[in-house]
Design a protein around this motif. Structure first.
Motif, PDB file in Angstrom:
ATOM      1  N   UNK A 179       0.843  -1.190   0.000  1.00 32.72           N
ATOM      2  CA  UNK A 179       0.000   0.000   0.000  1.00 32.72           C
ATOM      3  C   UNK A 179       0.885   1.249   0.000  1.00 32.72           C
ATOM      4  N   UNK A 180       0.797   2.065  -1.050  1.00 36.56           N
ATOM      5  CA  UNK A 180       1.700   3.201  -1.201  1.00 36.56           C
ATOM      6  C   UNK A 180       1.025   4.547  -0.985  1.00 36.56           C
ATOM      7  N   UNK A 181      -0.259   4.554  -0.628  1.00 36.71           N
ATOM      8  CA  UNK A 181      -0.960   5.831  -0.532  1.00 36.71           C
ATOM      9  C   UNK A 181      -2.132   5.738   0.434  1.00 36.71           C
ATOM     10  N   UNK A 182      -2.298   6.795   1.227  1.00 38.84           N
ATOM     11  CA  UNK A 182      -3.505   6.991   2.031  1.00 38.84           C
ATOM     12  C   UNK A 182      -3.954   8.419   1.777  1.00 38.84           C
ATOM     13  N   UNK A 183      -4.955   8.590   0.916  1.00 38.07           N
ATOM     14  CA  UNK A 183      -5.388   9.915   0.482  1.00 38.07           C
ATOM     15  C   UNK A 183      -6.875  10.078   0.737  1.00 38.07           C
ATOM     16  N   UNK A 184      -7.244  11.198   1.360  1.00 40.97           N
ATOM     17  CA  UNK A 184      -8.650  11.554   1.544  1.00 40.97           C
ATOM     18  C   UNK A 184      -8.912  12.801   0.709  1.00 40.97           C
ATOM     19  N   UNK A 185      -9.933  12.726  -0.145  1.00 36.67           N
ATOM     20  CA  UNK A 185     -10.270  13.851  -1.015  1.00 36.67           C
ATOM     21  C   UNK A 185     -11.741  14.197  -0.815  1.00 36.67           C
ATOM     22  N   UNK A 186     -12.047  15.498  -0.768  1.00 34.88           N
ATOM     23  CA  UNK A 186     -13.421  15.968  -0.634  1.00 34.88           C
ATOM     24  C   UNK A 186     -13.673  17.022  -1.693  1.00 34.88           C
ATOM     25  N   UNK A 187     -14.906  17.088  -2.167  1.00 36.77           N
ATOM     26  CA  UNK A 187     -15.207  18.075  -3.190  1.00 36.77           C
ATOM     27  C   UNK A 187     -16.683  18.165  -3.490  1.00 36.77           C
ATOM     28  N   UNK A 188     -17.042  19.143  -4.293  1.00 37.16           N
ATOM     29  CA  UNK A 188     -18.408  19.324  -4.761  1.00 37.16           C
ATOM     30  C   UNK A 188     -18.606  18.529  -6.046  1.00 37.16           C
ATOM     31  N   UNK A 189     -19.739  18.726  -6.666  1.00 41.01           N
ATOM     32  CA  UNK A 189     -20.035  18.038  -7.922  1.00 41.01           C
ATOM     33  C   UNK A 189     -18.992  18.355  -8.991  1.00 41.01           C
ATOM     34  N   UNK A 190     -18.537  19.610  -8.988  1.00 41.29           N
ATOM     35  CA  UNK A 190     -17.695  20.065 -10.093  1.00 41.29           C
ATOM     36  C   UNK A 190     -16.219  20.225  -9.750  1.00 41.29           C
ATOM     37  N   UNK A 191     -15.869  20.268  -8.476  1.00 40.03           N
ATOM     38  CA  UNK A 191     -14.486  20.637  -8.150  1.00 40.03           C
ATOM     39  C   UNK A 191     -14.020  19.991  -6.853  1.00 40.03           C
ATOM     40  N   UNK A 192     -12.700  19.866  -6.730  1.00 39.52           N
ATOM     41  CA  UNK A 192     -12.063  19.356  -5.515  1.00 39.52           C
ATOM     42  C   UNK A 192     -11.880  20.503  -4.529  1.00 39.52           C
ATOM     43  N   UNK A 193     -12.201  20.247  -3.257  1.00 40.19           N
ATOM     44  CA  UNK A 193     -12.087  21.283  -2.223  1.00 40.19           C
ATOM     45  C   UNK A 193     -10.944  21.011  -1.251  1.00 40.19           C
ATOM     46  N   UNK A 194     -10.629  19.746  -1.013  1.00 34.98           N
ATOM     47  CA  UNK A 194      -9.645  19.421   0.016  1.00 34.98           C
ATOM     48  C   UNK A 194      -8.978  18.090  -0.295  1.00 34.98           C
ATOM     49  N   UNK A 195      -7.669  18.020  -0.032  1.00 31.64           N
ATOM     50  CA  UNK A 195      -6.909  16.776  -0.166  1.00 31.64           C
ATOM     51  C   UNK A 195      -5.998  16.651   1.050  1.00 31.64           C
ATOM     52  N   UNK A 196      -5.924  15.459   1.599  1.00 37.31           N
ATOM     53  CA  UNK A 196      -5.007  15.160   2.704  1.00 37.31           C
ATOM     54  C   UNK A 196      -4.412  13.796   2.417  1.00 37.31           C
ATOM     55  N   UNK A 197      -3.076  13.666   2.483  1.00 33.78           N
ATOM     56  CA  UNK A 197      -2.499  12.377   2.092  1.00 33.78           C
ATOM     57  C   UNK A 197      -1.145  12.132   2.725  1.00 33.78           C
ATOM     58  N   UNK A 198      -0.798  10.855   2.792  1.00 36.48           N
ATOM     59  CA  UNK A 198       0.582  10.420   3.006  1.00 36.48           C
ATOM     60  C   UNK A 198       0.866   9.379   1.938  1.00 36.48           C
ATOM     61  N   UNK A 199       2.086   9.395   1.431  1.00 35.44           N
ATOM     62  CA  UNK A 199       2.382   8.566   0.261  1.00 35.44           C
ATOM     63  C   UNK A 199       3.819   8.077   0.318  1.00 35.44           C
ATOM     64  N   UNK A 200       4.105   7.124  -0.538  1.00 33.11           N
ATOM     65  CA  UNK A 200       5.453   6.558  -0.633  1.00 33.11           C
ATOM     66  C   UNK A 200       6.048   6.885  -1.989  1.00 33.11           C
ATOM     67  N   UNK A 201       6.524   8.127  -2.088  1.00 35.61           N
ATOM     68  CA  UNK A 201       7.243   8.623  -3.260  1.00 35.61           C
ATOM     69  C   UNK A 201       6.465   8.355  -4.548  1.00 35.61           C
ATOM     70  N   UNK A 202       5.235   8.837  -4.592  1.00 31.72           N
ATOM     71  CA  UNK A 202       4.432   8.758  -5.807  1.00 31.72           C
ATOM     72  C   UNK A 202       4.796   9.911  -6.733  1.00 31.72           C
ATOM     73  N   UNK A 203       4.684   9.686  -8.022  1.00 34.76           N
ATOM     74  CA  UNK A 203       4.943  10.746  -8.989  1.00 34.76           C
ATOM     75  C   UNK A 203       3.786  11.741  -8.988  1.00 34.76           C
ATOM     76  N   UNK A 204       4.051  12.906  -9.584  1.00 32.42           N
ATOM     77  CA  UNK A 204       3.006  13.926  -9.683  1.00 32.42           C
ATOM     78  C   UNK A 204       1.800  13.393 -10.453  1.00 32.42           C
ATOM     79  N   UNK A 205       2.047  12.627 -11.507  1.00 38.76           N
ATOM     80  CA  UNK A 205       0.951  12.072 -12.303  1.00 38.76           C
ATOM     81  C   UNK A 205       0.127  11.075 -11.491  1.00 38.76           C
ATOM     82  N   UNK A 206       0.799  10.256 -10.667  1.00 42.30           N
ATOM     83  CA  UNK A 206       0.080   9.281  -9.842  1.00 42.30           C
ATOM     84  C   UNK A 206      -0.768   9.974  -8.784  1.00 42.30           C
ATOM     85  N   UNK A 207      -0.241  11.042  -8.180  1.00 42.75           N
ATOM     86  CA  UNK A 207      -1.012  11.774  -7.177  1.00 42.75           C
ATOM     87  C   UNK A 207      -2.210  12.466  -7.811  1.00 42.75           C
ATOM     88  N   UNK A 208      -1.998  13.090  -8.953  1.00 39.82           N
ATOM     89  CA  UNK A 208      -3.105  13.756  -9.640  1.00 39.82           C
ATOM     90  C   UNK A 208      -4.167  12.732 -10.048  1.00 39.82           C
TER      91      UNK A 208
END
Length: 709
Positions: A179-208
């Motif tokens: 398991x390389x990621x623990x990410x919590x994301x919250x948002x509305x219908x159209x957009x992301x409002x909040x992200x909280x995470x810990x990760x194991x050296x994920x690339x920018x593309x993997x995080x996005x």
């Protein structure tokens, strides 16, 4: 009696249910969200009259875990839930961050959201369930809330994103290499409002990709809340955003020039004083009635925001003269404090952290009593924010939500590069003292924490740096800012913190103050953050490129040894008698676990070796054919008992004492005498057979048959 309304969907690996109308009916709204067998009740109340004199929205969110939810009784003497745990504090912040920006601007009515964990199945984490319940309750309450929001937890295993992985899968990512990621994301219908995470050296593309995955997966939840609201929502509260356009026009005319001049000053203290003076200039130009207008504070803030944001969008130049992507000047130092185990001073512009690392033993591990059970942590990071760091005199209290949240963010960023406990059997405590602050002190704690641990000799997998990104968004125009100042955070639209190594991201935290951002803006922010992170890592390398090979003279040395599990009782002794004797005699700390792993700790190498020898003598088995030096402990008519190996005694029969005839054992040996013996073997009853006559008592060497002849 009850007007109970329910909605359910299949979501991920379980059923998600929302219900209202039965419990806590005197609140403005109450919703119980159940996922699997984890249930959280959210109750919302907001005052119907605004708080006078408030220039901020008085929203409070409380998340509380009840031990009965997991069939447990709280530990300790008090035996009831007391002050919030770290998990409760962090989850309260987690819920607050995405909902706060979605209230209609100008709403100053005191609002309270209380989320209570009623049942926990030990599989589904209540934090995501609580956020969904809070969103649903706010949507039903009639408050001017521009939601609802959805929420999801995302894992990452073998290149695949996992929706809402189980609690067990996410406990201690360091111990779960898949398991390389623990990410919590919250948002509305159209957009992301909040992200909280810990990760194991994920690339920018993997995080996005993880953020996009989470936002897609929360859409059925948002639809269900809207469906529930269609039947159960109260009439919207009659609230209109205050119109203070006339007042703002006068504030702008009176103070724009002075405010622009104030924000042109690069030094924070001087700029703060100039901004205060500009405010006084504005007040001097207003009538008494205008000065008493409750919207004056909002008008002042709007003027400051307009000046700062407008200049950045028009010129690309920021308050301190930097362009959009430049990081402030950095000075990094390591090994400042003589008696600590590791220390570092990290200064970036007017933000500075003095970070200290202390190494301890297993006795220093933190014991965490939580709903899912008791656990231990051998890595702690504590963040302190004294008032002098911003040039103020203030109350000194215990850690608040901000301190706990910033400390946990830095903890998440650094835990990914720590060595395994089996390779580095130390407890690590990092303390970040923020001595100056002008934006991004949590990321200064990450940088200083990395250097401090390297200075202490902790073999990190790689150094970690962090940078805070900001955003100015006006319609279709936007500017992404690298390494934001405090004013840019306060007056901007985004606080986007990214930490990681050269190889990837270890932590990402995002808060949005507008109705979300597009994936393209987030992609640009991540790319800009990577450039900033690599620059900071390069500057940190000038202070300390890799961890030190030697510990401080004041740090404990810890060595490990393994003993058979059936020998653990012998090492401990009755009532701990044996292990206490080892500690008292050697001067070293000794800790043994149920698997037979023994940790021996002391700053003194001789003490460690002495303890190791004493333990070895207890657990090791004598080898047949070996020669030992023993002491005669008892003489009988048929021979003498010799203590030859630890506490092991064996019999030297009278026939094995000498090659000559022996009348009585006392003719050859006396009690207390040191003798050389060879272990000949064991009889049918397991008793030891020793011989003296085959060993030269002066040299300790075995006598050959030719020598006997």
């Amino acid at each position: 009696m009850f007007n109970e309304i329910k909605r359910s969907i299949e979501w991920g690996h379980d059923t998600l249910t929302l219900e209202t109308g039965k419990i806590a009916r005197q609140a403005d709204a109450s919703v119980i969200a159940t996922y699997g067998e984890t249930s959280v009740m959210a109750a919302v109340v907001f005052e119907k009259k605004p708080k006078e004199g408030f220039d901020f929205f008085p929203l409070t969110v409380h998340y509380q875990e009840k031990y009965y939810a997991a069939g447990k009784i709280p530990g300790g003497f008090f035996k009831r839930e007391a002050r919030p745990t770290e998990k409760e504090t962090l989850t309260s912040r987690l819920i607050d961050r995405p909902i706060r920006p979605l209230f209609v601007p100008g709403f100053k009515h005191e609002t309270q959201v209380i989320c209570t964990v009623l049942s926990h199945d030990l599989e589904n984490d209540p934090d995501v369930v609580a956020m969904i319940a809070a969103s649903a309750a706010l949507t039903l309450s009639g408050a001017p809330f521009l939601g609802p929001i959805g929420c999801a937890r995302v894992g990452f295993v073998d290149g695949d994103y996992i929706l809402n992985p189980a609690v067990e899968d996410m406990q201690g990512l360091r111990n779960n290499p898949e398991q390389r990621l623990d990410l919590v994301v919250a948002g509305t219908k159209d957009a992301v409002m909040m992200v909280e995470s810990e990760a194991y050296e994920l690339s920018e593309a993997e995080m996005l990709g993880a953020v996009k995955f989470g936002h897609d997966q929360m859409q059925p939840v948002i639809d269900m809340i809207l469906d529930l609201a269609g039947e159960a929502a109260k009439e919207p509260f009659d609230f209109q955003s205050p119109d203070y356009s006339d007042l703002y026009a006068k504030v702008q005319a009176a103070g724009e020039e002075a405010m622009r001049a104030a924000f042109a000053i690069t030094d924070k203290q001087e700029r703060t004083a100039a901004v205060s003076a500009a405010r006084e200039t504005v007040k001097a130009a207003l009538s008494e009635e205008e000065l008493e207008d409750k919207n004056l504070g909002s008008a002042m803030k709007k003027l400051e925001s307009s000046v700062v944001r407008g200049d950045i969008l028009k010129t690309g130049k920021r308050i301190d003269g930097r362009d959009l992507s430049t990081v402030r000047p950095i000075v990094a130092e390591a090994g400042l404090l003589p008696r600590t185990h590791g220390s570092a001073l990290f200064t970036r512009g007017e933000t500075q952290g003095l970070v200290v690392t202390t190494l301890g033993t297993g006795d220093d591990e933190q014991i965490i009593d939580a709903l899912h059970g008791e656990s231990r942590s051998n890595f702690m990071l504590h963040y302190n924010f004294p008032p002098y760091s911003v040039g103020e005199a203030g109350r000194m209290m215990g850690p608040g939500r901000r301190e706990i949240g910033h400390g946990k963010l830095a903890w998440r960023a650094l835990q990914a590069v720590l060595p395994a406990a089996t390779d580095f059997p130390y407890t690590i405590r990092v303390v970040s003292e923020i001595t100056e602050s002008n934006g991004s002190s949590s990321m200064a704690s990450v940088c200083g924490g990395s250097l401090s641990m390297m200075d202490a000799g902790v073999p990190l997998k790689a150094p970690v740096a962090g940078v805070a990104m900001g955003l100015i968004l006006e319609g279709s125009d936007f500017a992404v800012l690298t390494d934001i100042l405090g004013d840019e955070d306060h007056l901007g639209d985004m606080d986007f913190k990214v930490a990681g190594t050269e190889n990837g991201i270890t932590s990402l935290q995002m808060d949005i103050k507008v109705a979300g951002i597009t994936p393209s803006i987030m992609e640009q922010a991540l790319a800009q953050a990577k450039d900033g992170r690599l620059h900071i890592l390069n500057e940190m390398g000038k202070a300390l490129a890799e961890g030190r090979n030697e510990f401080s003279a004041h740090a404990p040395r810890i060595e490990t040894m393994n003993v058979p599990t059936d020998k653990i009782r012998e090492v401990i002794g009755s009532g701990g008698k044996v292990i206490r004797e080892i500690v008292e005699t050697s001067g070293a700390k000794v800790d043994i676990n149920d698997d037979g792993v023994i940790k021996i700790a002391s700053p003194n190498a001789e003490a460690i070796e002495k303890a190791r020898g004493m333990i070895h003598a207890i657990v090791a088995e004598p080898e047949v054919g070996e020669i030992y030096t023993g002491k005669v402990v008892k003489i009988m008519d048929f021979g003498a008992f010799v203590n030859f190996f630890g506490k092991r005694d064996g019999l030297v029969h009278v026939s094995q004492m000498s090659n000559e005839r022996v009348g009585h054992p006392k003719d050859v040996v006396q009690e207390g005498q040191d003798v050389k013996v060879k272990l000949m073997g064991f009889d049918d009853r397991g008793k030891v057979r020793l011989s003296m006559k085959v060993v030269d008592q002066s040299t300790g060497k075995e006598i050959t048959e030719s020598e006997e002849a």
